[in-house]
Design an enzyme around this catalytic site. Structure first.
Site, mmCIF file in Angstrom:
data_model
loop_
_atom_site.group_PDB
_atom_site.id
_atom_site.type_symbol
_atom_site.label_atom_id
_atom_site.label_comp_id
_atom_site.label_asym_id
_atom_site.label_seq_id
_atom_site.Cartn_x
_atom_site.Cartn_y
_atom_site.Cartn_z
ATOM 1 N N ASP A 11 -8.529 -12.571 -11.520
ATOM 2 C CA ASP A 11 -7.579 -13.510 -11.349
ATOM 3 C C ASP A 11 -6.981 -13.840 -12.601
ATOM 4 O OD1 ASP A 11 -6.198 -15.705 -10.619
ATOM 5 O OD2 ASP A 11 -7.566 -17.419 -11.025
ATOM 6 N N GLU A 69 -1.709 -9.951 -6.708
ATOM 7 C CA GLU A 69 -0.262 -10.141 -6.420
ATOM 8 C C GLU A 69 -0.376 -11.127 -5.213
ATOM 9 O OE1 GLU A 69 2.705 -7.196 -7.388
ATOM 10 O OE2 GLU A 69 4.531 -8.361 -6.308
ATOM 11 N N ASP A 127 7.540 -10.215 -6.749
ATOM 12 C CA ASP A 127 8.840 -9.875 -7.264
ATOM 13 C C ASP A 127 9.806 -10.299 -6.342
ATOM 14 O OD1 ASP A 127 7.814 -7.972 -5.249
ATOM 15 O OD2 ASP A 127 9.433 -6.749 -5.641
HETATM 16 O O1 9MR Z 1 1.360 -3.358 -0.768
HETATM 17 C C1 9MR Z 1 1.596 -2.204 -1.620
HETATM 18 C C2 9MR Z 1 0.557 -1.185 -1.559
HETATM 19 O O2 9MR Z 1 0.210 -0.643 -0.506
HETATM 20 C C3 9MR Z 1 0.990 0.006 -2.564
HETATM 21 O O3 9MR Z 1 -0.347 0.581 -2.672
HETATM 22 C C4 9MR Z 1 1.784 -0.421 -3.639
HETATM 23 C C5 9MR Z 1 2.114 0.593 -4.530
HETATM 24 O O4 9MR Z 1 2.834 1.372 -4.119
HETATM 25 O O5 9MR Z 1 2.792 -1.248 -3.482
HETATM 26 C C6 9MR Z 1 2.370 -2.440 -2.836
HETATM 27 O O6 9MR Z 1 3.574 -3.132 -2.515
HETATM 28 C C7 9MR Z 1 4.288 -3.867 -3.728
HETATM 29 C C8 9MR Z 1 5.545 -3.383 -3.716
HETATM 30 O O7 9MR Z 1 5.620 -2.238 -4.030
HETATM 31 C C9 9MR Z 1 6.418 -4.269 -4.434
HETATM 32 N N1 9MR Z 1 6.492 -5.449 -4.033
HETATM 33 C C10 9MR Z 1 4.937 -6.164 -4.374
HETATM 34 C C11 9MR Z 1 4.153 -5.367 -3.485
HETATM 35 C C12 9MR Z 1 2.646 -5.983 -3.401
HETATM 36 O O8 9MR Z 1 1.933 -5.662 -4.744
#
Ligand code: 9MR
Ligand code: ZN
Length: 472
Positions: A442, A451, A90
């Protein structure tokens, strides 16, 4: 997405599965070194607020994005907070994970400067400064804009919701908001600014001074502030990075400020917070490990022998436990559960091993670290190299907007990896009933397993840089 020609994308594309090619130490070392540049270039390709030109960014070039002033949430005030790296798949910019990324990169540079060239093919390449420091400075300049006059640091700047998965950076034009100050963001900010100051001293004294002033200012705010955890206001769905405990961030800041200034006041604070909130981890929510790392391996020997001794023995004990788990595991890895971003958790533990190896060189620590890196490079149940654009087993369809828009995976990005919690629809539909280590797909839809993120790449850089030196 259409099928990808990785060769065109990555200067370090290896075709057949690299893990199977790693027969000799020489080959392993060549591979480790070769990965630093593409993995480091990801930060450049994530730059926000500036145009990326075709000469440096190829199909990921774009005009300046996210340059509109951002509204301080719930007010009529607008701030200029452009710059910094897009966090992940994002386009949000979040202070807490940004500081983890900066801390990883600065520790990597401090420990293994020779692993970092001035040749990452970024606009600053050839300016006489290691490109990793140019890249980190780009992030620091943004972080400085996120600080309020009273020292508090805003938690994040994002839109209220995520754009379509194929939106290019400049196409996300919804209103930008700056969200409230949190003490986790303020503590992390204070710490990384203090870490940066001595490193930039010989490059740009004025900048180094600015970092130190900002660090002290943030610390002053923390001193008088009760914990301010962050939660998304109603109607806001972008990343939360919520963290209820700020003692580890306060500890990290005290350690880094002691290292930068030598003042006993910060040392006393570090001791107090060490006792209060012991944490030896390197996650975005658990920053205590960075405090330990800067205290033990900073430019200044810790004058409190008792504190230094405790940090050291805790570090060694944690590393022994990591080795025990890795040696017991059929996969040779120390994580016992596969959470969202499991690859990062494994690499964070690898970082502990490498720091412990600095405190007390040990074949056992180095061997486990190598096994962990091999897992990331393809020695895992799915036979996937979890870094995009490296070989034919690399992820081709990461949940990453610029990649989805370009119909090509941006190279050099570490994906999150297996997440047994099945946190997205694709994972739920396609992975239920699978063993935890195989809960990875994937697919561009799978934001919980496929991600990518700056703070996953940064710890990978740390491990690559350290291993390239240890195994040379
Ligand atoms: O890396 C984050 C992970 O530890 C959490 O469990 C998750 C849900 O809250 O969010 C991940 O971070 C994401 C973030 O909220 C938004 N940008 C993308 C991040 C990677 O997936
Ligand atoms: Zn942007």
């Amino acid at each position: 997405m259409e099928s990808i020609t990785n060769e065109e994308l990555s200067p370090n594309y290896f075709g057949t599965h690299v893990f199977t090619q790693l027969q000799s130490n020489t080959q392993r070392n060549f591979m480790t070194q070769s990965l630093i540049k593409p993995v480091g270039r990801m930060f450049y390709l994530q730059r926000c607020g500036v145009a990326l030109d075709a000469a440096h960014a190829g199909v990921f070039s774009h005009p300046a994005c996210h340059t509109a002033p951002a509204r301080v949430f719930g007010s009529d005030t607008f701030l200029h907070v452009s710059g910094g790296w897009h966090d992940a798949g994002d386009y949000g910019r979040y202070v807490v994970p940004a500081c983890k990324a900066v801390a990883d990169l600065l520790l990597a540079f401090r420990a293994a400067p020779e692993a970092f060239g001035d040749d990452w093919d970024i606009p600053e390449s050839g300016n006489g400064v290691a490109d990793v420091l140019d890249e980190v400075r780009f992030e620091l300049e943004w972080l400085l804009k996120m600080q309020r006059d009273d020292g508090g640091v805003y938690h994040k700047v994002t839109c209220a919701y995520f754009p379509d998965i194929t939106a290019n950076p400049q196409e996300e034009t919804a209103d930008l908001f700056v969200f409230p100050v949190s003490t986790a963001a303020t503590g992390d900010f204070s710490a990384v600014m203090a870490m940066a100051a001595p490193l930039y001293e010989s490059i740009d004294r004025t900048f180094a001074k600015k970092c130190l002033r900002a660090s002290v200012n943030a610390y002053e705010f923390l001193k008088h502030s009760k914990p301010l955890p962050f939660h998304n206001p109603a109607g806001v769905v972008t990343g939360q990075y919520d963290d209820e405990t700020d003692t580890d961030e306060r500890y990290f800041a005290a350690c880094a400020l002691y290292q930068a200034t030598g003042q006993s006041y910060y040392l006393a604070n570090a001791t107090a917070h060490y006792q209060a909130g012991r944490s030896a981890d390197f996650g975005w929510a658990d920053m205590g490990g960075y405090g330990n790392a800067v205290m033990l391996f900073g430019q200044r020997a810790c004058e409190d022998d008792f504190l230094a001794g405790r940090i050291r023995s805790d570090l060694l004990a944690t590393a022994e436990q990591i080795c025990e788990r890795s040696e017991k595991s059929p996969l040779g890895i120390s994580i016992t559960e596969f959470l969202w971003g499991s690859n990062m958790y494994l690499l964070n533990q690898t970082m502990t091993l490498l720091l412990a190896n600095d405190a007390q060189p040990s074949e056992r620590f180095r061997k486990a670290a190598r096994t962990h890196l091999d897992y990331i490079l393809g020695n895992n149940p799915l036979g996937v190299n979890y870094i995009t654009g490296i070989d034919e087993s690399s992820p081709k369809y990461p949940h990453h907007r610029p990649s989805a828009a370009a119909r090509q995976a941006m190279p050099g990005m570490l994906v999150g990896g297996p997440d047994e919690g099945l946190h997205d629809l694709a994972a739920k539909t396609l992975l239920s009933g699978k063993p935890a280590a195989e809960c990875y797909i994937d697919s561009v839809e799978s934001y919980s397993t496929n991600e990518t993120a700056i703070y996953w790449n940064s710890v990978l850089i740390y491990v690559l840089a350290r291993m390239s030196k240890l195994e040379a």
